[in-house]
Scaffold this motif. Structure first.
Motif, PDB file in Angstrom:
ATOM      1  N   ALA A   1       0.851  -1.190   0.000  1.00  0.00           N
ATOM      2  CA  ALA A   1       0.000   0.000   0.000  1.00  0.00           C
ATOM      3  C   ALA A   1       0.881   1.232   0.000  1.00  0.00           C
ATOM      4  O   ALA A   1       2.023   1.195   0.462  1.00  0.00           O
ATOM      5  CB  ALA A   1      -0.927   0.019   1.217  1.00  0.00           C
ATOM      6  N   VAL A   2       0.330   2.317  -0.524  1.00  0.00           N
ATOM      7  CA  VAL A   2       1.039   3.592  -0.502  1.00  0.00           C
ATOM      8  C   VAL A   2       0.042   4.684  -0.123  1.00  0.00           C
ATOM      9  O   VAL A   2      -1.105   4.688  -0.595  1.00  0.00           O
ATOM     10  CB  VAL A   2       1.706   3.898  -1.866  1.00  0.00           C
ATOM     11  CG1 VAL A   2       0.678   3.933  -2.994  1.00  0.00           C
ATOM     12  CG2 VAL A   2       2.484   5.207  -1.809  1.00  0.00           C
ATOM     13  N   ASP A   3       0.482   5.579   0.746  1.00  0.00           N
ATOM     14  CA  ASP A   3      -0.338   6.717   1.158  1.00  0.00           C
ATOM     15  C   ASP A   3       0.460   7.983   0.831  1.00  0.00           C
ATOM     16  O   ASP A   3       1.310   8.409   1.622  1.00  0.00           O
ATOM     17  CB  ASP A   3      -0.648   6.642   2.651  1.00  0.00           C
ATOM     18  CG  ASP A   3      -1.583   7.764   3.104  1.00  0.00           C
ATOM     19  OD1 ASP A   3      -1.695   8.782   2.397  1.00  0.00           O
ATOM     20  OD2 ASP A   3      -2.191   7.619   4.189  1.00  0.00           O
TER      21      ASP A   3
ATOM     22  N   VAL B   1       4.783   4.092   2.785  1.00  0.00           N
ATOM     23  CA  VAL B   1       4.577   2.861   2.023  1.00  0.00           C
ATOM     24  C   VAL B   1       4.513   1.715   3.013  1.00  0.00           C
ATOM     25  O   VAL B   1       5.389   1.587   3.883  1.00  0.00           O
ATOM     26  CB  VAL B   1       5.714   2.614   1.012  1.00  0.00           C
ATOM     27  CG1 VAL B   1       5.562   1.248   0.339  1.00  0.00           C
ATOM     28  CG2 VAL B   1       5.743   3.723  -0.040  1.00  0.00           C
ATOM     29  N   THR B   2       3.482   0.900   2.908  1.00  0.00           N
ATOM     30  CA  THR B   2       3.340  -0.275   3.767  1.00  0.00           C
ATOM     31  C   THR B   2       3.838  -1.500   3.009  1.00  0.00           C
ATOM     32  O   THR B   2       3.611  -1.634   1.802  1.00  0.00           O
ATOM     33  CB  THR B   2       1.880  -0.481   4.186  1.00  0.00           C
ATOM     34  OG1 THR B   2       1.402   0.710   4.824  1.00  0.00           O
ATOM     35  CG2 THR B   2       1.738  -1.658   5.143  1.00  0.00           C
TER      36      THR B   2
ATOM     37  N   GLU C   1       6.194   0.018   7.949  1.00  0.00           N
ATOM     38  CA  GLU C   1       5.746   1.268   7.344  1.00  0.00           C
ATOM     39  C   GLU C   1       6.977   2.114   7.044  1.00  0.00           C
ATOM     40  O   GLU C   1       7.701   2.511   7.953  1.00  0.00           O
ATOM     41  CB  GLU C   1       4.791   2.021   8.268  1.00  0.00           C
ATOM     42  CG  GLU C   1       4.218   3.284   7.634  1.00  0.00           C
ATOM     43  CD  GLU C   1       3.220   3.997   8.529  1.00  0.00           C
ATOM     44  OE1 GLU C   1       3.666   4.854   9.340  1.00  0.00           O
ATOM     45  OE2 GLU C   1       2.011   3.708   8.421  1.00  0.00           O
TER      46      GLU C   1
ATOM     47  N   TRP D   1      -2.082  -3.180  -5.467  1.00  0.00           N
ATOM     48  CA  TRP D   1      -1.997  -2.166  -4.414  1.00  0.00           C
ATOM     49  C   TRP D   1      -1.885  -0.756  -4.987  1.00  0.00           C
ATOM     50  O   TRP D   1      -2.264   0.220  -4.317  1.00  0.00           O
ATOM     51  CB  TRP D   1      -0.811  -2.457  -3.481  1.00  0.00           C
ATOM     52  CG  TRP D   1       0.532  -2.474  -4.149  1.00  0.00           C
ATOM     53  CD1 TRP D   1       1.162  -3.550  -4.681  1.00  0.00           C
ATOM     54  CD2 TRP D   1       1.398  -1.358  -4.345  1.00  0.00           C
ATOM     55  NE1 TRP D   1       2.380  -3.181  -5.216  1.00  0.00           N
ATOM     56  CE2 TRP D   1       2.558  -1.843  -5.016  1.00  0.00           C
ATOM     57  CE3 TRP D   1       1.338   0.000  -4.024  1.00  0.00           C
ATOM     58  CZ2 TRP D   1       3.622  -1.020  -5.373  1.00  0.00           C
ATOM     59  CZ3 TRP D   1       2.396   0.818  -4.381  1.00  0.00           C
ATOM     60  CH2 TRP D   1       3.522   0.312  -5.037  1.00  0.00           C
ATOM     61  N   LEU D   2      -1.399  -0.637  -6.225  1.00  0.00           N
ATOM     62  CA  LEU D   2      -1.326   0.677  -6.866  1.00  0.00           C
ATOM     63  C   LEU D   2      -2.653   1.069  -7.507  1.00  0.00           C
ATOM     64  O   LEU D   2      -3.031   2.241  -7.522  1.00  0.00           O
ATOM     65  CB  LEU D   2      -0.228   0.682  -7.935  1.00  0.00           C
ATOM     66  CG  LEU D   2       1.122   1.253  -7.532  1.00  0.00           C
ATOM     67  CD1 LEU D   2       2.105   1.183  -8.686  1.00  0.00           C
ATOM     68  CD2 LEU D   2       0.985   2.701  -7.048  1.00  0.00           C
TER      69      LEU D   2
ATOM     70  N   THR E   1      -5.558   0.687  -6.488  1.00  0.00           N
ATOM     71  CA  THR E   1      -6.503   1.241  -5.518  1.00  0.00           C
ATOM     72  C   THR E   1      -5.954   2.457  -4.771  1.00  0.00           C
ATOM     73  O   THR E   1      -6.597   2.950  -3.851  1.00  0.00           O
ATOM     74  CB  THR E   1      -6.874   0.158  -4.489  1.00  0.00           C
ATOM     75  OG1 THR E   1      -5.673  -0.338  -3.872  1.00  0.00           O
ATOM     76  CG2 THR E   1      -7.589  -1.010  -5.166  1.00  0.00           C
ATOM     77  N   SER E   2      -4.790   2.924  -5.167  1.00  0.00           N
ATOM     78  CA  SER E   2      -4.165   4.053  -4.482  1.00  0.00           C
ATOM     79  C   SER E   2      -4.538   5.379  -5.145  1.00  0.00           C
ATOM     80  O   SER E   2      -4.980   5.400  -6.298  1.00  0.00           O
ATOM     81  CB  SER E   2      -2.641   3.899  -4.494  1.00  0.00           C
ATOM     82  OG  SER E   2      -2.111   4.292  -5.753  1.00  0.00           O
ATOM     83  N   PRO E   3      -4.327   6.494  -4.464  1.00  0.00           N
ATOM     84  CA  PRO E   3      -4.587   7.813  -5.070  1.00  0.00           C
ATOM     85  C   PRO E   3      -3.640   8.134  -6.215  1.00  0.00           C
ATOM     86  O   PRO E   3      -3.865   9.102  -6.950  1.00  0.00           O
ATOM     87  CB  PRO E   3      -4.360   8.781  -3.905  1.00  0.00           C
ATOM     88  CG  PRO E   3      -4.462   7.965  -2.671  1.00  0.00           C
ATOM     89  CD  PRO E   3      -3.951   6.612  -3.036  1.00  0.00           C
ATOM     90  N   LEU E   4      -2.581   7.320  -6.398  1.00  0.00           N
ATOM     91  CA  LEU E   4      -1.597   7.600  -7.443  1.00  0.00           C
ATOM     92  C   LEU E   4      -2.014   7.041  -8.802  1.00  0.00           C
ATOM     93  O   LEU E   4      -1.445   7.421  -9.823  1.00  0.00           O
ATOM     94  CB  LEU E   4      -0.241   7.003  -7.041  1.00  0.00           C
ATOM     95  CG  LEU E   4       0.369   7.592  -5.764  1.00  0.00           C
ATOM     96  CD1 LEU E   4       1.635   6.835  -5.385  1.00  0.00           C
ATOM     97  CD2 LEU E   4       0.665   9.075  -5.947  1.00  0.00           C
TER      98      LEU E   4
END
Length: 401
Positions: free
Chosen positions: A83-85, A91-92, A98, A265-266, A268-271
């Motif tokens: 995951a990435v925030d 980055v998880t 983390e 995981w990308l 579903t990310s905001p990126l």
């Protein structure tokens, strides 16, 4: 007393072609505090997998230990991103860690969606079904090709952007050339299914490839793609998007290129780019900077750029990312610009290649202007087999080319 978790000045996700090239170039510029997040202990030179499948190279030539390509002074975190925030700049990882970053480079490559075609995941690697898109299966491709003396061979290309878009047809030409030399091509029906309305998007190269396909008697099905595979009956279903119908074909050999997309995981990310149904990362086409997160950069196969996803594209993208990232670290706007250059070394026979080079505008961008690169050439074959691997291992991955 609490402590602030360590922040990586530069965190690169992916230790493949793009990630290692950027890291090496950054180190040559004196940048410190670089970490690469990569779970695999093997680094692959994927462009040679086509030649492995065509019996012109061995799989062993395409691999090296990941540790051997990590640039000196770069930390290797052997873990996988989950995951990435970008708002929290974290980055998880799969291990539950983390990681915090100041600047993030996204170069994780893409994923092969075998299950997107019903029956393909269950079929690949056995009973005449293979794919050069995996080092596990590329040697099987050659096994099936050399054992086929009659019947029907089908080569497919999925819809949507994929890495090395010319690879699905390169293996068709290598196989047909082998069968021609063995004297069995006359007994083999060869079908090449491509999703686009032309055999290649640059007209100059399309004309040449049409001649190649005609030379081997290949049935080229445009605007067609693989819908499903029935391994028990050894049948496949092709969709003809132009006619709006389907066709079932009995096969003796199938080389299938799986659909591809960004890692889950990308997606579903905001990126992820909202305009990409495949979840590829949003990036400015010229600066390679994320438009909403200026400390995030994307290059290579995962970037949603309007050009072919190739190692040659990475070679031109990496200097742009490095220039703009270093400027960003200094609080400045970078001046690096990418013009969309990419290259597709289209192997058309066991000893010939057509080197297709072009930019965003589909304008020809030859690296050797004094040579006629609009036709198949034997010297370009040697470039593909020997020159480009040497450039890769000793140039790109060292930050020198």
């Amino acid at each position: 007393m609490s402590t602030t978790p360590h922040r990586h000045p530069v965190l690169i996700i992916g230790g493949g072609t793009a990630g290692i090239t950027v890291a090496a170039r950054l180190r040559r510029k004196g940048v410190r505090g670089i970490a690469i997040l990569e779970p695999s202990d093997t680094h692959w030179y994927q462009p040679l997998w086509t030649l492995v499948g065509g019996g012109r190279a061995t799989a062993e030539l395409t691999r090296r230990p990941e540790r051997s390509v990590i640039p000196p002074g770069v930390e290797w975190i052997r873990d996988a991103a989950t995951a990435v925030d970008p708002d929290a700049e974290t980055v998880t990882t799969a291990s539950g860690a983390e990681l915090r970053y100041e600047h993030l480079v996204l170069a994780p490559g893409l994923q092969l969606d075998w299950s997107a075609v019903p029956g393909l995941a269950e079929s690949v690697g056995r009973d005449g079904v293979s794919s050069n898109y995996s080092p596990e299966y590329a040697p099987k491709t050659w096994e099936f090709i050399r054992n086929l003396t009659s019947g029907t061979a089908v080569f497919t290309h999925p819809a949507g952007p994929i890495k090395c878009g010319g690879a699905p047809q390169k293996i068709a030409y290598l196989a047909a050339d082998h069968w021609r030399r063995e004297g069995t091509l006359k007994d083999i029906r060869v079908v090449l299914a491509l999703p686009e309305p032309a055999i290649f998007k640059v007209e100059t190269y399309a004309r040449e490839l049409e001649k190649v396909a005609a030379r081997y008697g290949i049935e080229v099905r445009l605007q067609s793609e693989l819908l499903s595979v029935d391994p028990e009956r050894r049948e496949l279903t092709l969709a003809d998007r132009a006619a709006g119908d389907t066709e079932r074909i009995s096969y003796d050999f199938l080389h299938a290129t799986p659909p591809q997309s960004a890692p889950d995981w990308l997606k579903t990310s905001p990126l992820a780019d909202p305009a990409s149904p495949y979840g590829y990362v949003e990036a400015d086409a010229h600066t390679l900077v994320h438009p909403r997160y200026p400390n995030v950069y994307a290059l290579g196969d995962v970037a949603n750029l309007p050009t072919s996803k190739t190692g040659a594209a990475v070679r031109k993208q990496a200097p742009v990312v490095v220039e703009n990232l270093i400027a960003g670290m200094a609080g400045r706007s970078g001046t690096g610009r990418y013009d969309g250059y990419t290259s597709c070394p289209l192997v058309t026979a066991r000893d010939k290649m057509l080197l297709a080079e072009f930019d965003y505008d589909l304008a020809l961008a030859p690296s050797f202007p004094v040579i006629n690169l609009k036709k198949e050439r034997r010297d370009m074959w040697y470039l593909k087999r020997y020159g480009l691997p040497a450039l890769y291992w000793h140039g790109m991955l060292k930050g020198r080319a």
